[in-house]
Design an enzyme around this catalytic site. Sequence first.
Site, PDB file in Angstrom:
ATOM      1  N   SER A 154       0.834  -1.197   0.000  1.00 35.80           N
ATOM      2  CA  SER A 154       0.000   0.000   0.000  1.00 35.80           C
ATOM      3  C   SER A 154       0.874   1.253   0.000  1.00 35.80           C
ATOM      4  O   SER A 154       1.659   1.458  -0.924  1.00 35.80           O
ATOM      5  CB  SER A 154      -0.968  -0.044   1.193  1.00 35.80           C
ATOM      6  OG  SER A 154      -1.963   0.940   1.063  1.00 35.80           O
ATOM      7  N   ASP A 252      -9.794  -4.177  -5.373  1.00 35.14           N
ATOM      8  CA  ASP A 252      -9.098  -3.038  -4.770  1.00 35.14           C
ATOM      9  C   ASP A 252      -9.340  -1.806  -5.628  1.00 35.14           C
ATOM     10  O   ASP A 252      -9.104  -1.843  -6.843  1.00 35.14           O
ATOM     11  CB  ASP A 252      -7.597  -3.354  -4.705  1.00 35.14           C
ATOM     12  CG  ASP A 252      -6.773  -2.263  -4.057  1.00 35.14           C
ATOM     13  OD1 ASP A 252      -7.342  -1.234  -3.626  1.00 35.14           O
ATOM     14  OD2 ASP A 252      -5.536  -2.439  -3.967  1.00 35.14           O
ATOM     15  N   HIS A 282      -7.909  -4.943  -1.077  1.00 35.80           N
ATOM     16  CA  HIS A 282      -6.761  -4.157  -0.632  1.00 35.80           C
ATOM     17  C   HIS A 282      -6.408  -4.556   0.799  1.00 35.80           C
ATOM     18  O   HIS A 282      -7.281  -4.696   1.646  1.00 35.80           O
ATOM     19  CB  HIS A 282      -7.097  -2.662  -0.685  1.00 35.80           C
ATOM     20  CG  HIS A 282      -5.920  -1.786  -0.401  1.00 35.80           C
ATOM     21  ND1 HIS A 282      -5.035  -1.402  -1.381  1.00 35.80           N
ATOM     22  CD2 HIS A 282      -5.468  -1.231   0.754  1.00 35.80           C
ATOM     23  CE1 HIS A 282      -4.092  -0.653  -0.848  1.00 35.80           C
ATOM     24  NE2 HIS A 282      -4.329  -0.533   0.446  1.00 35.80           N
TER      25      HIS A 282
END
Length: 308
Positions: A154, A252, A282
């Site tokens: 991320s 995501d 995600h």
Amino acid sequence: MALHPEIAKIVATLPKGDHSAPDVAGWRAAEEGRVPPLAERTPRLHAVADATAETSAGNVPVRIYTPVEADAYGLLVYFHGGAFFSGSLDTHDHVARSLAKETGLKVVSVGYRRAPEDAFPAGLEDCYGVVRWAAENGEDLGWDGRTLAIAGDSSGGTFVAAVAAKAHDDGFDRITHQILYYPSVDLDFDIDRYASLRENAEGYGLETAGLKPHNSFYIDGGADPADPLVSPIKRADLSGLPPALVVTAEYDPLRDEGELYASRLREAGVDVTVSRYAGANHGFVQNFSWIPEYYRVFEETAAYLGRR
């Protein structure tokens, strides 16, 4: 395929967000509260030790994971995720452990400074500084002088891309691989920029409407979304960067920007492998690696590093 049923069960229990900026202290405390006691943390490794990296950015806390006893190791420097304001050495301890176990590399996890207390580019400078420190202190770390990979999930993936770019521009050519797990590479957050921002806007954990408020601490601290060190996809010339493994998740909102970044790397002549995990959302590397088909991401990372 549909969202994995185990993920779907947990996502269904999440309260509906109001998409305001989170309470920093409360969010961090909740994350830390889910970390298991030290004695219960897995996988088990030969050694795990906290240390301090003395870098040009200052002293940075790191945690060093040694998978097995050996004469020398390749190194992997890992940057945790958390929208630049959360996440820690502890919340992502299991990720670093799994990377060490499966790759056989010595992993250095970076406890970089976070927003809002420390404004951009503090966290980025810490990450870059630790990579340079690892190379400069290779003898002490038992580095084999060959593999020096960087990895992050991320916002940690954002730092991976930015560190690779900074290293290239500085003429530091020791980074051998960059591994980006569902990276955030475009902090513009215009909902029309990528189809996945609309396709996966709601119902999968991370929601498109929550992206801007969750990243607001970073942006408000001076991280300009037009800056390629903030939004790496905006870098004009991606040539000369290290080979990359880019992992994305089917459900995501950030899926398409990660895959477009991979395409742009490939167009610039960078050797790129893209791997989209079906049924995943995600954060699956941190949150759902207990599901066998998603733990495979660590095995895939090991295979990628091994064949290179």
